[in-house]
Write a protein that holds these residues in place. Structure first.
Motif, PDB file in Angstrom:
ATOM      1  N   THR A   2      -3.860   2.349   3.411  1.00 27.08           N
ATOM      2  CA  THR A   2      -4.791   3.699   2.750  1.00 27.08           C
ATOM      3  C   THR A   2      -4.026   4.664   2.371  1.00 27.08           C
ATOM      4  O   THR A   2      -3.209   5.317   2.382  1.00 27.08           O
ATOM      5  CB  THR A   2      -5.829   4.353   4.640  1.00 27.08           C
ATOM      6  OG1 THR A   2      -4.636   5.034   5.097  1.00 27.08           O
ATOM      7  CG2 THR A   2      -6.332   2.890   4.807  1.00 27.08           C
ATOM      8  N   LYS A   3      -5.385   5.931   1.195  1.00 27.35           N
ATOM      9  CA  LYS A   3      -4.994   7.140   0.448  1.00 27.35           C
ATOM     10  C   LYS A   3      -3.810   8.396   1.952  1.00 27.35           C
ATOM     11  O   LYS A   3      -3.330   9.447   1.558  1.00 27.35           O
ATOM     12  CB  LYS A   3      -6.219   7.225  -0.398  1.00 27.35           C
ATOM     13  CG  LYS A   3      -7.540   8.091   0.699  1.00 27.35           C
ATOM     14  CD  LYS A   3      -7.785   8.438  -0.035  1.00 27.35           C
ATOM     15  CE  LYS A   3      -9.507   8.408   0.811  1.00 27.35           C
ATOM     16  NZ  LYS A   3      -9.936   8.777  -0.116  1.00 27.35           N
ATOM     17  N   ASN A   4      -4.308   8.030   3.352  1.00 29.80           N
ATOM     18  CA  ASN A   4      -4.170   9.070   4.101  1.00 29.80           C
ATOM     19  C   ASN A   4      -2.831   8.661   4.467  1.00 29.80           C
ATOM     20  O   ASN A   4      -2.739   9.338   5.766  1.00 29.80           O
ATOM     21  CB  ASN A   4      -5.023   8.549   5.693  1.00 29.80           C
ATOM     22  CG  ASN A   4      -6.676   9.341   4.470  1.00 29.80           C
ATOM     23  OD1 ASN A   4      -5.789  10.698   3.943  1.00 29.80           O
ATOM     24  ND2 ASN A   4      -7.493   9.344   5.116  1.00 29.80           N
ATOM     25  N   ASN A   5      -1.883   7.735   4.733  1.00 26.30           N
ATOM     26  CA  ASN A   5      -0.680   7.499   5.157  1.00 26.30           C
ATOM     27  C   ASN A   5       0.356   8.177   4.525  1.00 26.30           C
ATOM     28  O   ASN A   5       0.665   8.461   3.988  1.00 26.30           O
ATOM     29  CB  ASN A   5      -0.807   5.951   4.436  1.00 26.30           C
ATOM     30  CG  ASN A   5       0.588   5.362   5.777  1.00 26.30           C
ATOM     31  OD1 ASN A   5       1.866   6.097   5.465  1.00 26.30           O
ATOM     32  ND2 ASN A   5       0.744   3.590   5.369  1.00 26.30           N
ATOM     33  N   ALA A   6       0.857   9.008   5.731  1.00 27.31           N
ATOM     34  CA  ALA A   6       1.471   9.864   5.129  1.00 27.31           C
ATOM     35  C   ALA A   6       2.996   9.635   5.631  1.00 27.31           C
ATOM     36  O   ALA A   6       3.434  10.469   4.836  1.00 27.31           O
ATOM     37  CB  ALA A   6       1.794  10.630   6.895  1.00 27.31           C
ATOM     38  N   LEU A   7       2.956   8.227   5.462  1.00 27.35           N
ATOM     39  CA  LEU A   7       4.512   7.769   5.186  1.00 27.35           C
ATOM     40  C   LEU A   7       4.966   7.126   3.658  1.00 27.35           C
ATOM     41  O   LEU A   7       5.892   7.148   3.308  1.00 27.35           O
ATOM     42  CB  LEU A   7       5.416   6.828   5.575  1.00 27.35           C
ATOM     43  CG  LEU A   7       5.021   7.096   7.412  1.00 27.35           C
ATOM     44  CD1 LEU A   7       6.242   5.987   8.336  1.00 27.35           C
ATOM     45  CD2 LEU A   7       6.691   8.549   7.274  1.00 27.35           C
ATOM     46  N   GLY A   8       3.987   6.266   3.158  1.00 25.37           N
ATOM     47  CA  GLY A   8       3.587   6.092   2.291  1.00 25.37           C
ATOM     48  C   GLY A   8       4.339   4.574   1.844  1.00 25.37           C
ATOM     49  O   GLY A   8       3.981   3.723   1.045  1.00 25.37           O
ATOM     50  N   THR A   9       3.788   3.724   3.358  1.00 20.37           N
ATOM     51  CA  THR A   9       4.182   3.231   3.312  1.00 20.37           C
ATOM     52  C   THR A   9       3.785   2.481   5.363  1.00 20.37           C
ATOM     53  O   THR A   9       3.727   3.262   5.948  1.00 20.37           O
ATOM     54  CB  THR A   9       6.397   2.619   3.640  1.00 20.37           C
ATOM     55  OG1 THR A   9       6.138   0.990   3.673  1.00 20.37           O
ATOM     56  CG2 THR A   9       6.322   3.320   4.282  1.00 20.37           C
ATOM     57  N   ASN A  10       3.586   1.338   5.607  1.00 21.25           N
ATOM     58  CA  ASN A  10       3.308   0.765   6.930  1.00 21.25           C
ATOM     59  C   ASN A  10       3.991  -0.461   6.951  1.00 21.25           C
ATOM     60  O   ASN A  10       4.315  -0.784   7.658  1.00 21.25           O
ATOM     61  CB  ASN A  10       1.914   0.700   6.859  1.00 21.25           C
ATOM     62  CG  ASN A  10       1.230  -1.048   6.602  1.00 21.25           C
ATOM     63  OD1 ASN A  10       2.023  -1.170   5.172  1.00 21.25           O
ATOM     64  ND2 ASN A  10       0.459  -1.153   6.216  1.00 21.25           N
ATOM     65  N   VAL A  11       5.227  -0.541   6.594  1.00 20.74           N
ATOM     66  CA  VAL A  11       6.273  -2.091   6.670  1.00 20.74           C
ATOM     67  C   VAL A  11       7.021  -1.122   7.615  1.00 20.74           C
ATOM     68  O   VAL A  11       8.351  -0.205   7.236  1.00 20.74           O
ATOM     69  CB  VAL A  11       6.979  -2.156   5.045  1.00 20.74           C
ATOM     70  CG1 VAL A  11       7.893  -3.775   5.841  1.00 20.74           C
ATOM     71  CG2 VAL A  11       5.517  -2.596   4.333  1.00 20.74           C
ATOM     72  N   ILE A  12       8.035  -1.614   8.983  1.00 22.30           N
ATOM     73  CA  ILE A  12       8.987  -0.910  10.077  1.00 22.30           C
ATOM     74  C   ILE A  12      10.197  -2.471   9.118  1.00 22.30           C
ATOM     75  O   ILE A  12       9.809  -3.550   8.730  1.00 22.30           O
ATOM     76  CB  ILE A  12       8.345  -1.958  10.536  1.00 22.30           C
ATOM     77  CG1 ILE A  12       6.980  -1.438  11.286  1.00 22.30           C
ATOM     78  CG2 ILE A  12       9.604  -1.532  11.847  1.00 22.30           C
ATOM     79  CD1 ILE A  12       6.539  -1.361  12.688  1.00 22.30           C
ATOM     80  N   ALA A  13      10.777  -1.170   8.614  1.00 21.56           N
ATOM     81  CA  ALA A  13      11.987  -1.631   8.291  1.00 21.56           C
ATOM     82  C   ALA A  13      12.949  -2.062   9.510  1.00 21.56           C
ATOM     83  O   ALA A  13      13.836  -3.223   9.418  1.00 21.56           O
ATOM     84  CB  ALA A  13      12.297  -0.920   6.905  1.00 21.56           C
ATOM     85  N   GLN A  14      12.857  -1.397  10.580  1.00 19.08           N
ATOM     86  CA  GLN A  14      14.299  -1.223  11.668  1.00 19.08           C
ATOM     87  C   GLN A  14      13.142  -1.061  12.890  1.00 19.08           C
ATOM     88  O   GLN A  14      12.721  -0.226  13.449  1.00 19.08           O
ATOM     89  CB  GLN A  14      15.135  -0.347  11.539  1.00 19.08           C
ATOM     90  CG  GLN A  14      16.412  -0.396  12.461  1.00 19.08           C
ATOM     91  CD  GLN A  14      17.149   0.567  11.721  1.00 19.08           C
ATOM     92  OE1 GLN A  14      17.028   1.752  12.192  1.00 19.08           O
ATOM     93  NE2 GLN A  14      17.983   0.477  11.024  1.00 19.08           N
ATOM     94  N   ILE A  15      14.244  -1.413  14.062  1.00 20.59           N
ATOM     95  CA  ILE A  15      13.304  -0.886  15.541  1.00 20.59           C
ATOM     96  C   ILE A  15      15.525  -1.030  16.383  1.00 20.59           C
ATOM     97  O   ILE A  15      16.457  -1.140  16.062  1.00 20.59           O
ATOM     98  CB  ILE A  15      13.394  -2.422  16.001  1.00 20.59           C
ATOM     99  CG1 ILE A  15      11.849  -2.347  15.492  1.00 20.59           C
ATOM    100  CG2 ILE A  15      13.133  -2.397  18.052  1.00 20.59           C
ATOM    101  CD1 ILE A  15      11.002  -3.934  16.126  1.00 20.59           C
TER     102      ILE A  15
END
Length: 152
Positions: A2-15
């Motif tokens: 969404t346009k309100n995504n603070a990070l510009g991504t929602n893909v988790i890269a690492q835990i």
């Protein structure tokens, strides 16, 4: 996204998972998943990493082991005794999940956005080829968030 995504991504890269004994725990993961146990590496010194915890320089270092698990990476972290988000979290909560990480662009901007949402910077530093920042998102999101920015 969404346009309100603070990070510009929602893909988790690492835990990221905190451990007391990286040798023992990484062997357990390797055995469980039937993969080769990765060699651990040591984070850089303060002079190179420019590590800051809660706004102050720290000599904190950690042993890291990485498991590539398809679409994301598991990072095992065994911190030394110096002040850090790793040491504080391990001492207060014991072994287990520490953070989820996202690759971002524009580290300073993203930190400012997060801080405007009452999610303060806990720790930051440099690594070969990029930089990281741990943001205190625990109150709202129930986990620490790591921002990773790689150089092009």
């Amino acid at each position: 996204m969404t346009k309100n995504n603070a990070l510009g991504t929602n893909v988790i890269a690492q835990i990221g998972i905190l451990v007391h004994d990286i040798e023992k725990t990484s062997q357990k993961y390797a055995d469980f998943f039937g993969v080769e146990k990765p060699e651990w590496s040591l984070t850089d010194t303060l002079e190179r990493a420019k590590t800051e915890f809660e706004g102050n320089p720290t000599d904190a270092r950690a042993k890291l082991a990485f498991f590539d698990m398809g679409s994301l990476q598991l990072e095992l972290i065994e911190p030394d005794q110096n002040p850090s988000t790793w040491r504080k979290h391990l001492d207060e909560h014991g072994e287990g999940p520490h953070h989820i990480a996202f690759f971002i662009e524009g580290m300073k901007e993203k930190i400012a956005i997060m801080e405007s949402k009452q999610m303060p910077l806990l720790q930051k530093g440099e690594y070969t080829g990029g930089r990281y920042a741990y943001m205190d998102t625990f109150k709202d999101l129930k986990i620490i968030m790591e921002l990773l920015e790689n150089d092009n």
